[in-house]
Design an enzyme around this catalytic site. Structure first.
Site, PDB file in Angstrom:
ATOM      1  N   GLU A  32      50.082  48.489  54.875  1.00  0.00           N
ATOM      2  CA  GLU A  32      50.812  49.780  54.432  1.00  0.00           C
ATOM      3  C   GLU A  32      49.908  50.913  53.740  1.00  0.00           C
ATOM      4  O   GLU A  32      49.326  50.372  53.013  1.00  0.00           O
ATOM      5  CB  GLU A  32      52.091  49.127  53.719  1.00  0.00           C
ATOM      6  CG  GLU A  32      52.989  48.231  54.204  1.00  0.00           C
ATOM      7  CD  GLU A  32      53.952  48.930  55.320  1.00  0.00           C
ATOM      8  OE1 GLU A  32      54.733  48.236  56.027  1.00  0.00           O
ATOM      9  OE2 GLU A  32      54.112  49.918  55.316  1.00  0.00           O
ATOM     10  N   SER A  91      45.667  56.688  70.403  1.00  0.00           N
ATOM     11  CA  SER A  91      45.070  57.693  69.305  1.00  0.00           C
ATOM     12  C   SER A  91      43.598  57.695  69.273  1.00  0.00           C
ATOM     13  O   SER A  91      43.035  56.588  69.182  1.00  0.00           O
ATOM     14  CB  SER A  91      45.678  57.864  67.920  1.00  0.00           C
ATOM     15  OG  SER A  91      47.068  57.791  67.996  1.00  0.00           O
TER      16      SER A  91
HETATM   17  C1  LIG Z   1      51.316  60.402  67.207  1.00  0.00           C
HETATM   18  C2  LIG Z   1      51.635  58.971  67.813  1.00  0.00           C
HETATM   19  C3  LIG Z   1      50.457  58.252  67.691  1.00  0.00           C
HETATM   20  C4  LIG Z   1      50.540  56.949  68.391  1.00  0.00           C
HETATM   21  N1  LIG Z   1      49.327  56.149  68.387  1.00  0.00           N
HETATM   22  C5  LIG Z   1      49.084  54.963  68.871  1.00  0.00           C
HETATM   23  C6  LIG Z   1      48.125  54.291  68.717  1.00  0.00           C
HETATM   24  O1  LIG Z   1      46.890  54.450  68.417  1.00  0.00           O
HETATM   25  N2  LIG Z   1      47.880  53.122  69.469  1.00  0.00           N
HETATM   26  C7  LIG Z   1      49.230  52.347  69.860  1.00  0.00           C
HETATM   27  O2  LIG Z   1      49.319  51.460  70.496  1.00  0.00           O
HETATM   28  N3  LIG Z   1      50.318  53.006  69.930  1.00  0.00           N
HETATM   29  C8  LIG Z   1      50.260  54.421  69.329  1.00  0.00           C
HETATM   30  N4  LIG Z   1      51.667  55.147  69.359  1.00  0.00           N
HETATM   31  C9  LIG Z   1      52.730  54.513  69.939  1.00  0.00           C
HETATM   32  C10 LIG Z   1      53.760  54.188  69.079  1.00  0.00           C
HETATM   33  O3  LIG Z   1      53.604  52.861  68.266  1.00  0.00           O
HETATM   34  C11 LIG Z   1      55.229  53.944  69.977  1.00  0.00           C
HETATM   35  O4  LIG Z   1      55.453  55.110  70.360  1.00  0.00           O
HETATM   36  C12 LIG Z   1      56.448  53.366  69.021  1.00  0.00           C
HETATM   37  O5  LIG Z   1      56.293  52.115  68.817  1.00  0.00           O
HETATM   38  C13 LIG Z   1      57.524  53.505  69.837  1.00  0.00           C
HETATM   39  O6  LIG Z   1      57.618  53.090  71.126  1.00  0.00           O
HETATM   40  P1  LIG Z   1      57.772  53.603  72.534  1.00  0.00           P
HETATM   41  O7  LIG Z   1      57.278  54.835  72.649  1.00  0.00           O
HETATM   42  O8  LIG Z   1      57.609  52.479  73.627  1.00  0.00           O
HETATM   43  O9  LIG Z   1      59.352  53.990  72.328  1.00  0.00           O
HETATM   44  P2  LIG Z   1      60.740  52.694  72.599  1.00  0.00           P
HETATM   45  O10 LIG Z   1      60.163  51.700  71.841  1.00  0.00           O
HETATM   46  O11 LIG Z   1      60.669  52.650  74.166  1.00  0.00           O
HETATM   47  O12 LIG Z   1      61.766  53.403  72.140  1.00  0.00           O
HETATM   48  C14 LIG Z   1      62.477  54.568  72.605  1.00  0.00           C
HETATM   49  C15 LIG Z   1      63.673  54.850  71.831  1.00  0.00           C
HETATM   50  O13 LIG Z   1      64.670  53.721  71.679  1.00  0.00           O
HETATM   51  C16 LIG Z   1      64.735  53.603  70.423  1.00  0.00           C
HETATM   52  N5  LIG Z   1      64.735  52.302  70.232  1.00  0.00           N
HETATM   53  C17 LIG Z   1      64.210  51.225  70.593  1.00  0.00           C
HETATM   54  N6  LIG Z   1      64.360  49.755  69.980  1.00  0.00           N
HETATM   55  C18 LIG Z   1      65.479  50.142  69.425  1.00  0.00           C
HETATM   56  C19 LIG Z   1      66.214  49.178  68.572  1.00  0.00           C
HETATM   57  N7  LIG Z   1      66.072  48.088  68.420  1.00  0.00           N
HETATM   58  N8  LIG Z   1      67.416  49.936  67.862  1.00  0.00           N
HETATM   59  C20 LIG Z   1      67.327  51.185  67.956  1.00  0.00           C
HETATM   60  N9  LIG Z   1      66.978  51.950  68.812  1.00  0.00           N
HETATM   61  C21 LIG Z   1      65.754  51.366  69.552  1.00  0.00           C
HETATM   62  C22 LIG Z   1      63.391  54.116  69.817  1.00  0.00           C
HETATM   63  O14 LIG Z   1      63.848  54.295  68.389  1.00  0.00           O
HETATM   64  C23 LIG Z   1      63.329  55.501  70.584  1.00  0.00           C
HETATM   65  O15 LIG Z   1      64.288  56.483  70.155  1.00  0.00           O
HETATM   66  C24 LIG Z   1      51.635  56.392  68.838  1.00  0.00           C
HETATM   67  C25 LIG Z   1      52.721  57.235  68.817  1.00  0.00           C
HETATM   68  C26 LIG Z   1      52.614  58.412  68.438  1.00  0.00           C
HETATM   69  C27 LIG Z   1      53.964  59.171  68.398  1.00  0.00           C
END
Ligand SMILES: Cc1cc2nc3c(=O)[nH]c(=O)nc-3n(C[C@H](O)[C@H](O)[C@H](O)COP(=O)(O)OP(=O)(O)OC[C@H]3O[C@@H](n4cnc5c(N)ncnc54)[C@H](O)[C@@H]3O)c2cc1C
Length: 386
Positions: free
Chosen positions: A243, A160
């Site tokens: 938080e 972001s």
């Molecule tokens: C608006 C926005 C802003 C963001 N800004 C930043 C930022 O500034 N910096 C940064 O570093 N990141 C940022 N992010 C990233 C965000 O932290 C990640 O998208 C988030 O942690 C999920 O990781 P992923 O997208 O890799 O999905 P994944 O972790 O790959 O998850 C994919 C799917 O699997 C599910 N899943 C994963 N593990 C489990 C489990 N153990 N049990 C059940 N279900 C599970 C998830 O719920 C999801 O539906 C941002 C995301 C958004 C949407």
């Protein structure tokens, strides 16, 4: 649970309300070009800082006001109520700042904290990677010590503010020995360093709020490591646990809910029993969110660490937001596709963008599934999911 604010807090609220009333008018004719709008956002934070409203919860020696958590909540509530824009450097203020205050060296605090408060340096967070999101410890961006620098190569994603940030706090892997949490280092990177490439990601809303970050042999001085080399996981955990009380978010959702009721009236659906029941249910859930927020705040005032209620607040608020937006789409029917600038769009075309944006809230900062896991394991005592 304490539902009252002290006389001092109420005085703070009325001073802030008067300040916002006097200064918000200056934002009415905000510049249209992205560069000028960004500068205006920096100026707005600086103005709030000069008036004593930024860094409320930070200690005085770090440039803050050492105010009670209630005043931080009141600040959020009043900004949401008055429609004031969010602080541009929220990532620096809410996520990096508390981690630096706890783990940073004296030099790092002196160098970075004042510039965060005054929005002179905008910060982004380089944690997530294509293969590391919910499972953050799987991160693979590598860093090796060479002389007095860390040399970093890898990729970050969903950064972001990446397209506009001056600095980034990064998690990198300095060792692959032992459990994945070991060997992670927390480091501060100048976004203008050679080898940093920022590629904006266009979202479904049309905005480019975040970016991919490609890092090719980026040299970062060792002075910019926060904590120990290989000890970044504990800094990251304190970063992630900085938080935010959900109460400010509740005020914003309350405003959306009020607009939704007006939309139902204008659409001639307010007499429809199904619509009435839906709106009543949303009002009940809004109150549940609000009182859970007060519980978290009361515990915080008594010095308790954030408990599982904050995961509940995050989960409930993001799911609640989606329900409001979905109800708006249903009420709008075929007009739901008309957005900003389209003739005949309801409420100046605000709803389609808000509907699409609502998805992001149940992913960013921990997905709804991960929040459910935390509640299941830590509140209900169910077995671990994996
Ligand atoms: C608006 C926005 C802003 C963001 N800004 C930043 C930022 O500034 N910096 C940064 O570093 N990141 C940022 N992010 C990233 C965000 O932290 C990640 O998208 C988030 O942690 C999920 O990781 P992923 O997208 O890799 O999905 P994944 O972790 O790959 O998850 C994919 C799917 O699997 C599910 N899943 C994963 N593990 C489990 C489990 N153990 N049990 C059940 N279900 C599970 C998830 O719920 C999801 O539906 C941002 C995301 C958004 C949407």
């Amino acid at each position: 649970m304490d539902l009252t604010y002290s006389a001092e807090d109420e005085q703070f609220r009325s001073d802030l309300r008067a300040w916002l009333r006097a200064h918000l008018a200056e934002l009415r004719d905000l510049p249209k070009s992205p560069t000028a709008a960004l500068q205006a956002s920096r100026d707005w934070q600086r103005k709030l800082y000069d008036a004593g409203y930024v860094g409320l919860a930070w200690p005085r020696e770090c440039g803050g006001r050492a105010a009670p958590p209630t005043q931080q909540v009141i600040f959020g509530e009043e900004c949401a109520r008055s429609g004031a824009p969010p602080l541009i450097n929220a990532i620096g203020l809410n996520i990096l700042g508390p981690a630096l205050i706890t783990h940073g060296s004296v030099e790092q605090k002196q160098r970075f904290l004042p510039r965060i408060l005054r929005a002179e340096d905008l910060w982004c967070q380089g944690f997530s990677e294509p293969g590391a999101g919910s499972d953050l410890a799987a991160l693979r961006t590598r860093a090796e010590v060479e002389g007095d620098c860390l040399v970093v190569t890898g990729q970050k994603v969903w950064t972001s503010l990446g397209p506009v940030a001056d600095w980034c706090f990064l998690l990198v892997r300095t060792s692959s020995d032992g459990p994945p949490q070991h060997g992670i280092t927390y480091v501060l990177m100048d976004m203008r360093s050679p080898g940093v490439q920022v590629v904006p990601i266009r979202q479904i809303t049309g905005k480019t709020h975040f970016s991919e970050l490609f890092l090719e042999s980026v040299r970062i001085p060792l002075d910019n490591v926060v904590g120990e080399i290989g000890g970044g996981w504990s800094v990251a955990k304190s970063t992630l646990s900085a938080e935010r009380s959900g109460l400010a978010g509740v005020v914003e959702l309350e405003r959306s809910l009020a607009r939704l009721s007006k939309l139902a009236q204008r659409a001639g659906r307010i007499g429809d029993p199904v619509v009435r029941q839906r709106l009543a249910q949303l009002h009940i859930e809004k109150d549940v969110l609000k009182y859970t927020g007060y519980r978290v705040l009361t515990a915080q005032m008594r010095g308790a660490p954030p408990g599982p209620e904050s995961s509940f607040g995050k989960l409930a608020a993001s799911e609640f937001r989606k329900q409001i937006m979905e109800t708006a789409m249903e009420l709008l029917g075929p007009h739901a596709v008309l957005g900003r600038g389209d003739p005949g769009a309801a409420d100046r075309g605000r709803w389609p963008g808000l509907y699409l944006d609502a998805r992001a809230y149940s992913i960013g900062g921990g997905t709804s599934e991960v929040m459910r896991n935390i509640i299941a394991e830590r509140t209900l005592g169910l077995p671990k999911s994996y």
